[in-house]
Design a protein around this motif. Structure first.
Motif, PDB file in Angstrom:
ATOM      1  N   GLU A  18       7.365   4.013   3.661  1.00  0.00           N
ATOM      2  CA  GLU A  18       7.687   3.183   2.550  1.00  0.00           C
ATOM      3  C   GLU A  18       9.023   3.996   1.400  1.00  0.00           C
ATOM      4  O   GLU A  18      10.043   3.481   1.303  1.00  0.00           O
ATOM      5  CB  GLU A  18       6.668   2.794   1.502  1.00  0.00           C
ATOM      6  CG  GLU A  18       5.977   3.833   0.858  1.00  0.00           C
ATOM      7  CD  GLU A  18       4.626   4.310   1.599  1.00  0.00           C
ATOM      8  OE1 GLU A  18       4.881   4.304   2.658  1.00  0.00           O
ATOM      9  OE2 GLU A  18       3.701   5.011   1.103  1.00  0.00           O
ATOM     10  N   SER A  19       8.578   5.458   1.432  1.00  0.00           N
ATOM     11  CA  SER A  19       9.522   6.404   0.732  1.00  0.00           C
ATOM     12  C   SER A  19      10.893   6.437   1.702  1.00  0.00           C
ATOM     13  O   SER A  19      11.912   6.487   1.017  1.00  0.00           O
ATOM     14  CB  SER A  19       8.945   7.760   0.698  1.00  0.00           C
ATOM     15  OG  SER A  19       7.752   7.494  -0.243  1.00  0.00           O
ATOM     16  N   GLY A  71       6.700  -8.005  -0.687  1.00  0.00           N
ATOM     17  CA  GLY A  71       7.550  -8.691   0.195  1.00  0.00           C
ATOM     18  C   GLY A  71       8.399  -7.898   1.540  1.00  0.00           C
ATOM     19  O   GLY A  71       8.367  -8.234   2.653  1.00  0.00           O
ATOM     20  N   ALA A  72       8.645  -6.595   1.085  1.00  0.00           N
ATOM     21  CA  ALA A  72       9.282  -5.637   1.896  1.00  0.00           C
ATOM     22  C   ALA A  72       8.260  -5.209   2.989  1.00  0.00           C
ATOM     23  O   ALA A  72       8.564  -5.164   4.235  1.00  0.00           O
ATOM     24  CB  ALA A  72       9.910  -4.505   1.284  1.00  0.00           C
ATOM     25  N   PHE A  73       7.274  -4.991   2.587  1.00  0.00           N
ATOM     26  CA  PHE A  73       5.999  -4.667   3.486  1.00  0.00           C
ATOM     27  C   PHE A  73       5.835  -5.691   4.645  1.00  0.00           C
ATOM     28  O   PHE A  73       5.705  -5.392   5.682  1.00  0.00           O
ATOM     29  CB  PHE A  73       4.781  -4.332   2.511  1.00  0.00           C
ATOM     30  CG  PHE A  73       3.680  -3.733   3.575  1.00  0.00           C
ATOM     31  CD1 PHE A  73       3.441  -2.583   4.273  1.00  0.00           C
ATOM     32  CD2 PHE A  73       2.332  -5.000   3.743  1.00  0.00           C
ATOM     33  CE1 PHE A  73       2.307  -2.308   4.940  1.00  0.00           C
ATOM     34  CE2 PHE A  73       1.253  -4.357   4.426  1.00  0.00           C
ATOM     35  CZ  PHE A  73       1.475  -3.162   5.315  1.00  0.00           C
ATOM     36  N   PRO A 100       0.825  -1.310   0.045  1.00  0.00           N
ATOM     37  CA  PRO A 100       0.032   0.113  -0.039  1.00  0.00           C
ATOM     38  C   PRO A 100       1.116   1.196   0.084  1.00  0.00           C
ATOM     39  O   PRO A 100       1.928   1.204  -0.026  1.00  0.00           O
ATOM     40  CB  PRO A 100      -0.729  -0.250   1.509  1.00  0.00           C
ATOM     41  CG  PRO A 100       0.188  -0.675   2.179  1.00  0.00           C
ATOM     42  CD  PRO A 100       1.184  -1.749   1.197  1.00  0.00           C
ATOM     43  N   VAL A 101       0.234   2.299   0.264  1.00  0.00           N
ATOM     44  CA  VAL A 101       1.122   3.671   0.352  1.00  0.00           C
ATOM     45  C   VAL A 101       0.750   4.073   1.691  1.00  0.00           C
ATOM     46  O   VAL A 101      -0.047   3.648   2.326  1.00  0.00           O
ATOM     47  CB  VAL A 101       0.632   4.796  -0.651  1.00  0.00           C
ATOM     48  CG1 VAL A 101       1.246   4.561  -1.667  1.00  0.00           C
ATOM     49  CG2 VAL A 101      -0.871   5.090  -0.589  1.00  0.00           C
ATOM     50  N   LEU A 128      10.571  -9.491  -2.384  1.00  0.00           N
ATOM     51  CA  LEU A 128      11.071  -8.455  -1.522  1.00  0.00           C
ATOM     52  C   LEU A 128      11.285  -7.175  -2.520  1.00  0.00           C
ATOM     53  O   LEU A 128      11.199  -6.137  -2.079  1.00  0.00           O
ATOM     54  CB  LEU A 128      12.293  -9.028  -1.041  1.00  0.00           C
ATOM     55  CG  LEU A 128      13.080  -8.243  -0.073  1.00  0.00           C
ATOM     56  CD1 LEU A 128      12.389  -8.173   1.365  1.00  0.00           C
ATOM     57  CD2 LEU A 128      14.343  -8.892   0.245  1.00  0.00           C
ATOM     58  N   GLN A 129      11.833  -7.476  -3.637  1.00  0.00           N
ATOM     59  CA  GLN A 129      12.182  -6.306  -4.473  1.00  0.00           C
ATOM     60  C   GLN A 129      11.809  -6.603  -5.746  1.00  0.00           C
ATOM     61  O   GLN A 129      11.553  -7.914  -6.218  1.00  0.00           O
ATOM     62  CB  GLN A 129      13.766  -5.954  -4.256  1.00  0.00           C
ATOM     63  CG  GLN A 129      14.226  -5.866  -2.806  1.00  0.00           C
ATOM     64  CD  GLN A 129      15.666  -5.688  -2.730  1.00  0.00           C
ATOM     65  OE1 GLN A 129      16.446  -6.746  -3.354  1.00  0.00           O
ATOM     66  NE2 GLN A 129      16.278  -4.620  -2.575  1.00  0.00           N
TER      67      GLN A 129
END
Lengths: 428, 428
Positions: B189-190, A241-243, A185-186, A227-228
């Motif tokens: 996230e940023s 994946g990072a979230f 998400p943001v 992840l990326q």
């Protein structure tokens, strides 16, 4: 919801063979092909030339129709009809939305949760995509933070709004019963905060849990664990994946326990390949082929996602058939997988006929074949995977051997040539 | 930059005793008091009644001035003059900005980095607060993402902007040389993405690192490690420590290595108490007191932050004085602390005179004394800290004994009464 694409008989074979009636000489393939999209068929929105030639090799020269059942398995998250239209136009093919398997698509099989009041996390079209999957009772993060305006306090602007009394709680907001993580998400801070609040309160964040140990964690479905991903920047960008890494780390730090997913969906998980397997078999029936599909070929550019997934599924298939031969038919779906990767039973899921899943790695995307690298098979492939840091998900063990393909090929055209030769399948 | 508040002689005692010249009978305290603010002196913006009475006990009945050097040690992040004015108005006191120690304030001691091109992360007033600390060459996340528009790709809106070609890179943007994490930002996230990019490229994210092992990690200063804080919601809210947990987890997952902080600042770290110690001694000199300060009292409401920090500092002091007695004068600052907690040498930091730091826990904030709890001292205090999950920072070992105060008191008024009795100090 029904997930099949055409009427099937109880024995699993299509009654609809009108397409090939009158064409009894046609070869009926016992195999299907799964294509990753970005890095295999296209780069961004530009189709690759070898991919155009590859599809020409798969088309009937007379009818222009595909002669082998195909599906497109991508870890992106979008509306299937858009991707289907795009791929169709690239290669002058009829591509139905059912042939496109996005990261969340196999969540169609999770009918235990489809009726639950589900918070869906993602970006644009997330409600529409979740509805496509069969979810009927959805809400967004905004709905939750509007109902509980005291939760999201990271943003100081919001703290000031609350301090000034400009908010109204809605105590009647129905309990959240499941969480669907579609994509990153943001405003991760708001999402992380509310997700933790819901996980710690069984979906009703109006009272702190007396004892965290007795809290029943909500069903939590995560689609896409990458992840990326590579974009225009010189280094990979953070993906969904990072979230998940952040959510898992915070949950662990706060509660002392591991976050539990009810389902992981998307490559490299078995569920996605089982769904693709089903899709290929259903397509084969739709195309009027009478033979059961025995072998899948996955053509991908990412050793750790595509190749890993195909090999994981191949290992799963081996267990399934070993179980079957040993008479443990009822146990075939679980086959020793961790909870988050168990493939659920679904009434519309056809019987397993596929026995093997082969992985072909192309050099047109993430994986770069080095100049002095003359390797072609897993045995002599030496991409040093075991020396690098494992970027896969926590719930999937790191086994560097699973990143090795059965064969490396320069591009998807060579992949198709290899498959047709191996299958001794002639399209004429 | 000079961090002292008044001229001091080389022997460490003030030349400025005009305030008390003519008052030779006055007691010169050998102790100072450190107050946590929220939960001790106030709840939010409302001062507590016991706090009002406590300060009356500390004022000279004739002049109305404080008779004991005091400082306010809070883990919030704000402009010091605003907090000083607020506390002053609550208790009808003259409070100077130098008496307020916010989480980042001790970063004034880090003059090795003050001239470096520093990215400052936080929310409102972050540039102003960083400049107050002595940083002279600052930039924000917006400056970095404007210079390198391909970095921040989580938000799909931004991806579309980039895809449409609406961006200009600035290859001349000067290398980032240090990172100052003041407080939790918005749009994690940023921030996480850009911080990782800078950490992996030594501050110049234009080329992927050839080998992550040879990358020199930028100086990274984190102010305030509090995982959570209490606000109006029924459960604690994510704080700056939660942002750090995400950054640490992602750095570890991507590189396989632990993220290294050059400095941790804020309670419970030793650096903050050393700075508070310095502040108290400097204040004592300003107030015209001739005796060196030997003892500090910390009054706090949070066992894991205030009490833990005071006890950590007390342990540090024991090491310092043991070293000193053993002749290891040059080694006194490090005293076996991990790198991120080493107290730097600073030319203006006065010589250590404080020998002990006592921790008093009040029941007006985070810590709730239970009804049947008649405990007063560490020995009979039984708040089961060792059974709960450790929420402290990774770089601070979990030692449940450090969460136990020397004494529990109902409120700050009782704390002051206890201190004055213990010190046999009369204000009349």
């Amino acid at each position: 919801m029904r997930i099949t694409l055409s009427p099937v008989r109880d024995d699993g074979y299509s009654t609809d063979n009108s397409d090939v009636s009158g064409d009894i000489d046609i070869d009926h393939p016992e195999f299907g092909i799964l294509f990753d999209v970005d890095g295999v068929l296209a780069r961004g929105s530009t189709p690759l030339e070898p991919a155009k030639r590859a599809f020409e090799k798969l088309k009937d020269p007379v009818t222009g129709k595909l002669r082998v059942p195909c599906a497109f398995v991508t870890n992106s998250c979008n509306r299937s009809y858009e991707k289907a239209a795009q791929i169709g136009s690239w290669f002058n093919l009829k591509v139905t939305p059912e042939m496109v398997i996005h990261a969340p698509t196999p969540a169609k099989l999770l009918n235990d949760v489809h009726q639950k009041h589900t918070l869906v996390i993602g970006q644009e079209h997330r409600l529409e995509i979740a509805a496509e999957l069969g979810f009927t009772n959805l809400c967004t993060l905004d709905d939750v933070t509007k109902a509980y305006p005291l939760l999201d306090m990271v943003d100081h602007e919001n703290r000031r709004r609350v301090a000034s009394g400009c908010y109204t709680e809605n105590p009647d907001f129905p309990q959240i019963e499941a969480i669907l993580l579609l994509a990153e998400p943001v405003k991760w801070e708001s999402n992380l905060q509310v997700l933790l609040d819901l996980l710690l309160t069984e979906g009703k964040p109006v009272e702190a849990p007396k004892d965290q140990k007795t809290v029943n964690q909500l069903p939590l479905i995560a689609c896409n664990m990458d992840l990326q991903f590579m974009a225009e920047a010189c280094m990979p960008r953070l993906g969904h994946g990072a979230f998940l890494v952040c959510l898992e780390a915070l949950y662990k730090k706060i509660t002392g326990n591991e976050l539990e997913y009810s389902n992981l969906v998307g490559k490299p998980c078995e569920l996605t390949f089982r769904f693709a397997d089903h899709t290929i078999s259903t397509m084969a029936k739709e195309m009027g082929f009478h033979k059961p599909i025995k072998r899948l070929y996955l053509i991908g550019d990412n050793p750790n996602v595509d190749i890993y997934g195909a090999n994981l599924y191949n290992r799963y298939l081996r267990n399934v058939w070993d179980n079957y031969r040993n008479g443990n038919v009822n146990n075939r779906a679980s086959s020793g997988l961790p909870k988050s990767r168990i493939i659920p039973d679904h009434p519309d899921l056809h019987e397993q006929t596929v026995e093997q899943c082969h992985a072909l790695l192309v050099g047109t995307g993430v994986y770069q074949h080095t100049e002095n690298d003359n390797t072609e098979t897993a045995e002599d492939m030496n991409h040093n995977e075991d020396k690098t840091v494992y970027h896969g998900h926590r719930d999937i063990d790191h086994d560097p051997d699973l990143s090795k393909p059965q064969r490396f090929v320069a591009d998807v055209e060579f992949a198709i040539k290899h498959i047709l030769e191996k299958e001794d399948f002639t399209i004429s």
